[in-house]
Design a protein around this motif. Structure first.
Motif, PDB file in Angstrom:
ATOM      1  N   VAL A  22       0.949  -1.161  -0.034  1.00 13.06           N
ATOM      2  CA  VAL A  22      -0.144   0.007  -0.010  1.00 13.06           C
ATOM      3  C   VAL A  22       1.048   1.281  -0.098  1.00 13.06           C
ATOM      4  N   GLU A  24       1.223   5.725  -0.872  1.00 12.01           N
ATOM      5  CA  GLU A  24       0.473   7.220  -0.975  1.00 12.01           C
ATOM      6  C   GLU A  24       0.792   7.832  -2.357  1.00 12.01           C
ATOM      7  N   ALA A  30      -3.205   4.241  -2.781  1.00 13.28           N
ATOM      8  CA  ALA A  30      -3.105   3.101  -3.769  1.00 13.28           C
ATOM      9  C   ALA A  30      -2.785   1.872  -3.310  1.00 13.28           C
ATOM     10  N   ALA A  31      -2.627   0.592  -4.002  1.00 18.55           N
ATOM     11  CA  ALA A  31      -2.304  -0.651  -3.580  1.00 18.55           C
ATOM     12  C   ALA A  31      -1.762  -1.248  -4.912  1.00 18.55           C
ATOM     13  N   ARG A  43      -5.032  -1.091  -7.152  1.00 18.01           N
ATOM     14  CA  ARG A  43      -6.114  -0.392  -6.674  1.00 18.01           C
ATOM     15  C   ARG A  43      -5.710   1.192  -6.864  1.00 18.01           C
ATOM     16  N   PRO A  45      -5.989   5.045  -6.069  1.00 17.72           N
ATOM     17  CA  PRO A  45      -5.926   5.869  -4.958  1.00 17.72           C
ATOM     18  C   PRO A  45      -7.417   6.089  -4.498  1.00 17.72           C
ATOM     19  N   GLY A  46      -7.455   5.779  -3.058  1.00 19.59           N
ATOM     20  CA  GLY A  46      -8.752   6.079  -2.355  1.00 19.59           C
ATOM     21  C   GLY A  46      -8.265   6.948  -1.267  1.00 19.59           C
ATOM     22  N   ASP A  51      -9.126   0.745   3.089  1.00 21.23           N
ATOM     23  CA  ASP A  51      -9.929   0.609   1.825  1.00 21.23           C
ATOM     24  C   ASP A  51      -9.084  -0.013   1.025  1.00 21.23           C
ATOM     25  N   ALA A  52      -7.647   0.470   0.498  1.00 22.60           N
ATOM     26  CA  ALA A  52      -6.865   0.202  -0.531  1.00 22.60           C
ATOM     27  C   ALA A  52      -6.682  -1.300  -0.296  1.00 22.60           C
ATOM     28  N   GLU A  53      -6.061  -1.481   1.093  1.00 23.90           N
ATOM     29  CA  GLU A  53      -5.810  -2.895   1.402  1.00 23.90           C
ATOM     30  C   GLU A  53      -6.983  -3.957   1.091  1.00 23.90           C
ATOM     31  N   SER A  55      -9.701  -3.650  -0.510  1.00 25.74           N
ATOM     32  CA  SER A  55     -10.113  -3.853  -1.843  1.00 25.74           C
ATOM     33  C   SER A  55      -9.087  -4.966  -2.662  1.00 25.74           C
ATOM     34  N   LEU A  56      -7.821  -4.630  -2.336  1.00 27.75           N
ATOM     35  CA  LEU A  56      -6.933  -5.591  -3.083  1.00 27.75           C
ATOM     36  C   LEU A  56      -7.227  -6.843  -2.331  1.00 27.75           C
TER      37      LEU A  56
END
Length: 199
Positions: A22, A24, A30-31, A43, A45-46, A51-53, A55-56
């Motif tokens: 993950v 920045e 992002a991830a 993934r 950017p959120g 959330d990124a982790e 989602s991935l």
């Protein structure tokens, strides 16, 4: 004494193991995931690292956090530069999309050839692949399921009339507009979601 067959099996498992990081960017967290030197998931950017982790890991539940090898570290650095507004090309990045429907694999291959600052419509991608207009919907489905956005630049594929429509990444259609703006593509903002009925 170490059994050679066990050692070979261990190396095979390590070679297919998915790792992730993950990181920045100027547009959020992002991830990225990889196996060997190939990117297997990305993934956009959120708002949060969680959330990124999450989602991935929905796509790769067995992935473990790790330090990226040099090839993946270079992709991360390029993604950070991209979201800072620098011109970056991801054409040479090694990817592994895993098992895909044959048509989806063709779509991803074609979309990777859309250059920075260029766009195509779902229908144009279908035509380039020798399919009829009815295949535009399948192109849209492939874009919605794209496991490696940015590197497979689904944000460059637009609806008929070059309209920004639908984007399943964090931020939805507005994220797509921002990415196109980073690349110098002028777009109309997506229509606001309907909040009331007017008769």
């Amino acid at each position: 004494m170490v059994d050679l067959n066990d050692r070979v099996a261990d190396l095979a498992i390590m070679a297919t193991l998915h790792r992730y990081r993950v990181f920045e960017t100027a547009h959020g967290i992002a991830a990225i995931a990889w196996s060997g030197d190939a990117v297997t998931a990305f993934r956009l950017p959120g708002e949060t690292a969680r959330d990124a982790e999450w989602s991935l890991l929905r796509r790769l539940p067995d992935a473990v956090a790790g330090d990226p090898p040099p090839a993946i570290a270079a992709v991360i650095a390029d993604a950070i530069r991209y979201f800072a507004g620098e011109p970056v090309d991801f054409d040479a990045v090694a990817i592994d999309l895993g098992e895909q429907e044959p048509f989806f694999a063709q779509v991803y291959h074609r979309v990777r050839a859309i250059g920075r600052g260029e766009t195509m419509t779902y229908g144009a991608v279908a035509r380039d692949l020798g399919a009829g207009p009815e295949a535009a919907r399948a192109v849209g489905q492939a874009m919605a399921r794209n496991p490696i956005p940015l590197i497979v630049p689904c944000h460059r594929v637009l609806a008929a009339g070059s309209r920004v429509h639908g984007f399943s990444a964090p931020g939805g259609a507005l994220a797509k507009v921002r990415m196109l703006e980073i690349e110098g593509v002028a777009t109309e903002p997506p229509p606001a979601a309907q909040t009331a009925f007017e008769f």
